[in-house]
Design an enzyme around this catalytic site. Structure first.
Site, short mmCIF file in Angstrom:
data_model
loop_
_atom_site.label_atom_id
_atom_site.label_comp_id
_atom_site.label_asym_id
_atom_site.label_seq_id
_atom_site.Cartn_x
_atom_site.Cartn_y
_atom_site.Cartn_z
N CYS A 120 -9.29 -8.94 -89.59
CA CYS A 120 -9.58 -8.09 -88.44
C CYS A 120 -9.14 -8.85 -87.20
CB CYS A 120 -11.07 -7.75 -88.38
SG CYS A 120 -11.46 -6.39 -87.24
N CYS A 122 -10.95 -8.51 -84.13
CA CYS A 122 -11.99 -8.51 -83.11
C CYS A 122 -12.41 -9.91 -82.68
CB CYS A 122 -13.20 -7.70 -83.55
SG CYS A 122 -14.02 -8.32 -85.03
N LYS A 195 -17.33 1.50 -93.52
CA LYS A 195 -17.95 0.60 -92.54
C LYS A 195 -18.45 1.45 -91.38
CE LYS A 195 -17.07 -3.41 -89.58
NZ LYS A 195 -16.09 -4.43 -89.17
N GLU A 233 -13.01 8.16 -97.32
CA GLU A 233 -12.48 6.84 -96.94
C GLU A 233 -12.22 5.99 -98.19
OE1 GLU A 233 -11.44 5.54 -94.24
OE2 GLU A 233 -12.51 6.31 -92.49
N LYS A 248 -20.76 -0.95 -95.86
CA LYS A 248 -21.37 -1.85 -94.88
C LYS A 248 -21.97 -1.03 -93.74
CE LYS A 248 -20.17 -5.56 -91.64
NZ LYS A 248 -19.08 -6.31 -91.00
#
Length: 328
Positions: A120, A122, A195, A233, A248
């Site tokens: 990721c 972030c 998620k 998803e 999650k």
């Protein structure tokens, strides 16, 4: 038959019998330990909102991994705190980034340990969002190339599984294609498929220094109200080449874990996230609950819902209890 012929208590009176007829077990083999890696040397830095969890420098990250592995926990997942951040998050795919260095060290010293890396942006972007920005909007398609480059850099370092957590559409296919074309077709993808945009991530964002500088992540993470969407998803990630799928958080989404388990034949993982851990730890420290029994019950519930694997900050603690014969 009803009472008195059927007495349900007959199989509950003895601890030995209860173990014999137990339907759901949690074992150290079912767990993955999250680890935070940061720059520097000799660093073991406590995370204030997650007592018992630390940030580790690359030269020391083998210590918690070895302890967990020797107790029977087969895998760790790495989250990196970079030297610096920029708009693109370029440290995410740097060959000498903290995660890449940590992977090489772990595989050199613990070759049988399964090393998983979070993929990721972030933690690496100056704005704290999981992708490239166009104005204040996260741009999906341009982000895919950066995610694929990140996963590829982890593969070159020797990772076993990559775990894209960004929730960009199409990222599993982009990563699978990049890995296969570079000859890393044996690297598995653990997709954060469902998620949710959850309030339970707060302590993690402190630990990983990844809180968004503005806005939130609801534009790309899932609405907590939706379960059917989670199944879609998951279907998409499976079709794109995921080897394992994840839900999650875990405990607030046991119903989703169950539905995903019934939907797919792939291994299903669930992440007992930082907020779940912090609540149990804080309540235990205050003496409001029996923390050990509470986290054992929580892990059992996650397994009972259908998770094959659980990412949990309690992994080492659970494995120690199991070794002492108390984990069941």
């Amino acid at each position: 038959m009803g009472f008195p012929q059927r007495r349900m208590r007959r199989l509950r009176r003895s601890g030995t019998v209860r173990r014999m007829v137990r339907e759901t077990w949690v074992r150290p083999d079912d767990l993955i330990l999250p680890l935070f890696v940061r720059p520097g040397r000799g660093v073991r830095e406590p995370v204030a909102s997650m007592p018992g969890v630390d940030r580790w420098s690359v030269d020391r990250v083998v210590e918690p991994a070895r302890e967990a592995f020797e107790l029977g926990v087969p895998a760790v997942i790495l989250f990196g705190l970079p030297e610096g951040k920029d708009e693109e998050g370029s440290e995410a795919w740097a060959e000498e980034g903290v995660v890449q260095q940590a992977v090489r060290r772990l595989k050199a010293e613990l070759p049988e340990l399964v090393v998983v890396t979070d993929v990721c942006l972030c933690e690496y972007t100056s704005h704290g969002h999981c992708g490239l920005l166009q104005g204040e909007r996260v741009a999906n398609d341009p982000t895919l190339d950066r995610l694929a480059r990140t996963a590829l850099s982890h593969a070159r370092a020797g990772v076993d599984w990559v775990a894209p957590s960004d929730m960009m559409d199409g990222r599993v296919a982009a990563i699978r294609r990049a890995l296969d074309e570079a000859g890393f077709d044996d690297v598995s993808i653990l997709a954060y498929s469902a998620k949710y945009a959850s309030a339970f991530y707060g302590p993690f964002r402190e630990a990983a220094e990844s809180a968004p500088a503005f806005g939130d992540r609801r534009g790309y993470q899932m609405d907590p109200a939706n379960a059917r969407e989670a199944l879609l998803e998951v279907d998409l990630d499976v079709a794109e080449g995921a080897d394992l799928v994840m839900v999650k958080p875990a405990l607030p989404y046991l119903d989703v874990i169950r539905q995903v388990r019934e939907r797919v034949g792939l291994p299903v993982a669930a992440y007992q996230v930082s907020g779940e851990y912090a609540m149990l730890r804080a309540a235990g420290m205050q003496g409001w609950i029996d923390e050990r029994q509470a986290f054992l019950e929580s892990l059992t519930a996650i397994r009972r819902a259908g998770a094959d694997l659980i990412l949990t900050y309690y992994a080492t603690e659970f494995a120690r209890l199991w070794r002492e014969g108390l984990g069941g």
